[in-house]
Design a protein around this motif. Structure first.
Motif, PDB file in Angstrom:
ATOM      1  N   LYS A  57       5.325  11.935  -3.229  1.00 21.56           N
ATOM      2  CA  LYS A  57       4.073  12.654  -3.458  1.00 21.56           C
ATOM      3  C   LYS A  57       2.914  11.688  -3.690  1.00 21.56           C
ATOM      4  O   LYS A  57       2.097  11.849  -4.578  1.00 21.56           O
ATOM      5  N   LYS A  58       2.846  10.678  -2.844  1.00 18.40           N
ATOM      6  CA  LYS A  58       1.782   9.681  -2.952  1.00 18.40           C
ATOM      7  C   LYS A  58       0.423  10.359  -2.985  1.00 18.40           C
ATOM      8  O   LYS A  58       0.229  11.413  -2.409  1.00 18.40           O
ATOM      9  N   ASN A  59      -0.514   9.701  -3.645  1.00 12.34           N
ATOM     10  CA  ASN A  59      -1.897  10.133  -3.589  1.00 12.34           C
ATOM     11  C   ASN A  59      -2.352   9.846  -2.158  1.00 12.34           C
ATOM     12  O   ASN A  59      -2.781   8.742  -1.846  1.00 12.34           O
ATOM     13  N   SER A  60      -2.208  10.830  -1.281  1.00 13.29           N
ATOM     14  CA  SER A  60      -2.369  10.605   0.155  1.00 13.29           C
ATOM     15  C   SER A  60      -3.768  10.136   0.531  1.00 13.29           C
ATOM     16  O   SER A  60      -3.926   9.323   1.437  1.00 13.29           O
ATOM     17  N   GLN A  61      -4.800  10.617  -0.151  1.00  9.77           N
ATOM     18  CA  GLN A  61      -6.149  10.188   0.177  1.00  9.77           C
ATOM     19  C   GLN A  61      -6.323   8.700  -0.167  1.00  9.77           C
ATOM     20  O   GLN A  61      -6.860   7.935   0.638  1.00  9.77           O
ATOM     21  N   VAL A 107      -0.834  -2.154  -1.843  1.00  8.79           N
ATOM     22  CA  VAL A 107      -1.695  -3.330  -1.651  1.00  8.79           C
ATOM     23  C   VAL A 107      -0.834  -4.553  -1.360  1.00  8.79           C
ATOM     24  O   VAL A 107      -1.113  -5.320  -0.434  1.00  8.79           O
ATOM     25  N   LEU A 108       0.238  -4.744  -2.121  1.00  8.54           N
ATOM     26  CA  LEU A 108       1.122  -5.893  -1.903  1.00  8.54           C
ATOM     27  C   LEU A 108       1.769  -5.845  -0.524  1.00  8.54           C
ATOM     28  O   LEU A 108       1.856  -6.867   0.172  1.00  8.54           O
ATOM     29  N   GLU A 109       2.207  -4.667  -0.105  1.00  7.90           N
ATOM     30  CA  GLU A 109       2.812  -4.530   1.223  1.00  7.90           C
ATOM     31  C   GLU A 109       1.796  -4.807   2.327  1.00  7.90           C
ATOM     32  O   GLU A 109       2.119  -5.438   3.345  1.00  7.90           O
ATOM     33  N   LEU A 123       0.932   2.422  -9.847  1.00  6.87           N
ATOM     34  CA  LEU A 123       1.999   1.539  -9.354  1.00  6.87           C
ATOM     35  C   LEU A 123       2.161   1.672  -7.850  1.00  6.87           C
ATOM     36  O   LEU A 123       2.316   0.665  -7.153  1.00  6.87           O
ATOM     37  N   ALA A 124       2.135   2.896  -7.349  1.00  7.71           N
ATOM     38  CA  ALA A 124       2.277   3.107  -5.903  1.00  7.71           C
ATOM     39  C   ALA A 124       1.131   2.428  -5.154  1.00  7.71           C
ATOM     40  O   ALA A 124       1.350   1.814  -4.102  1.00  7.71           O
ATOM     41  N   PHE A 125      -0.066   2.493  -5.693  1.00 10.25           N
ATOM     42  CA  PHE A 125      -1.220   1.833  -5.075  1.00 10.25           C
ATOM     43  C   PHE A 125      -1.016   0.315  -5.072  1.00 10.25           C
ATOM     44  O   PHE A 125      -1.243  -0.345  -4.061  1.00 10.25           O
ATOM     45  N   TYR A 171      -3.902   6.506  -0.450  1.00  5.86           N
ATOM     46  CA  TYR A 171      -3.004   5.786   0.461  1.00  5.86           C
ATOM     47  C   TYR A 171      -3.671   5.571   1.818  1.00  5.86           C
ATOM     48  O   TYR A 171      -3.692   4.463   2.349  1.00  5.86           O
ATOM     49  N   PHE A 172      -4.253   6.632   2.375  1.00  6.08           N
ATOM     50  CA  PHE A 172      -4.880   6.563   3.687  1.00  6.08           C
ATOM     51  C   PHE A 172      -6.081   5.609   3.675  1.00  6.08           C
ATOM     52  O   PHE A 172      -6.232   4.783   4.574  1.00  6.08           O
TER      53      PHE A 172
END
Length: 186
Positions: A130-134, A83-85, A77-79, A136-137
Motif C-alpha cells: 500500500k505504498k503512497n503511490s503519488q 530513493v536508495l534503489e 521508510l518506503a520512500f 512513489y510515482f
C-alpha cells in the motif's frame, strides 16, 4: 477463561512486535552505512577531473522530502528505500567517462543496495503493498528525469556524472534525516 486471555495477550504481543518499526539494523547500521557512502562520494569528487560544469536541469525535489516527512513511519521508510534503489539504478548506468575507480563505484552500489535491502525488511509486509503511490510515482519520475535529462542527454559524460554525484550526496543526507526522525520517534 485465563487461557483465552493469555492467548489474546500473546497474539497481541506478536502482532504489535511484527508491525513495529523498531528495527535494530536501522537504529545501529543505517547511519554508519550512510556515512560510508557519503565518504565514497566525497572520494569520487576528489578524484574527478571535471573542469566544466553541466547546467543542472533537474531541480532537487525538496517537495518530495517535505511530503515524505509528513507521511507515516512506514511510508517514510518506503520512500527512503525507493530513493536508495533509484540511486543504485543510476550508478548502474554507464559511468566509464567518469574518472572514478570501478572498485569505488562497486562499493557504493553494494552499500546502497545493502541499505535498501535491510530497510526494506524493517517495513511491514502489508505496507509495502500500500505504498503512497503519488509519492512513489513522483520520486520515480524525478530519478527518470535525472537519468534522461542529465546522463543520457549529456552522453554519460564525466561532467554529467559529477552532477549525479552531487545530487546523490544531497539525497543521502536527506534520507539520513528521514531515518533519524524515525529513530527519535521510537
Amino acid at each position: 477463561m485465563i487461557s483465552r486471555i493469555l492467548f489474546a495477550c500473546l497474539f497481541l504481543g506478536l502482532f504489535t512486535a511484527g508491525s513495529s518499526l523498531s528495527c535494530k539494523w536501522m537504529d545501529h547500521k543505517f547511519k554508519q552505512h550512510n556515512e560510508e557512502t557519503l565518504n565514497l562520494l566525497e572520494t569520487m569528487g576528489n578524484n574527478s577531473t571535471n573542469t566544466t560544469e553541466v547546467e543542472d536541469t533537474v531541480a532537487f525535489p525538496n517537495h518530495l522530502y517535505h511530503q515524505a516527512s509528513k507521511a507515516s513511519a512506514e511510508d517514510k521508510l518506503a520512500f527512503t528505500v525507493q530513493v536508495l534503489e533509484e540511486v543504485a539504478a543510476l550508478f548502474e548506468e554507464d559511468h566509464s567517462a567518469a574518472s572514478w575507480e570501478d572498485s569505488t563505484v562497486r562499493n557504493l552500489l553494494n552499500i546502497v543496495s545493502k541499505q535498501a535491502e535491510e530497510l526494506h525488511t524493517c517495513i511491514g509486509s502489508h505496507s509495502h503493498k500500500k505504498k503512497n503511490s503519488q509519492l512513489y510515482f513522483k520520486t520515480k519520475m524525478y530519478f527518470k528525469r535525472l537519468s534522461d535529462d542529465i546522463l543520457k542527454k549529456k552522453g554519460h559524460s564525466a561532467e554529467a556524472w559529477e552532477v549525479i554525484r552531487k545530487e546523490t550526496k544531497a539525497h543521502l543526507m536527506r534520507a539520513e534525516q528521514l531515518a533519524s526522525s524515525l529513530h527519535t520517534a521510537n
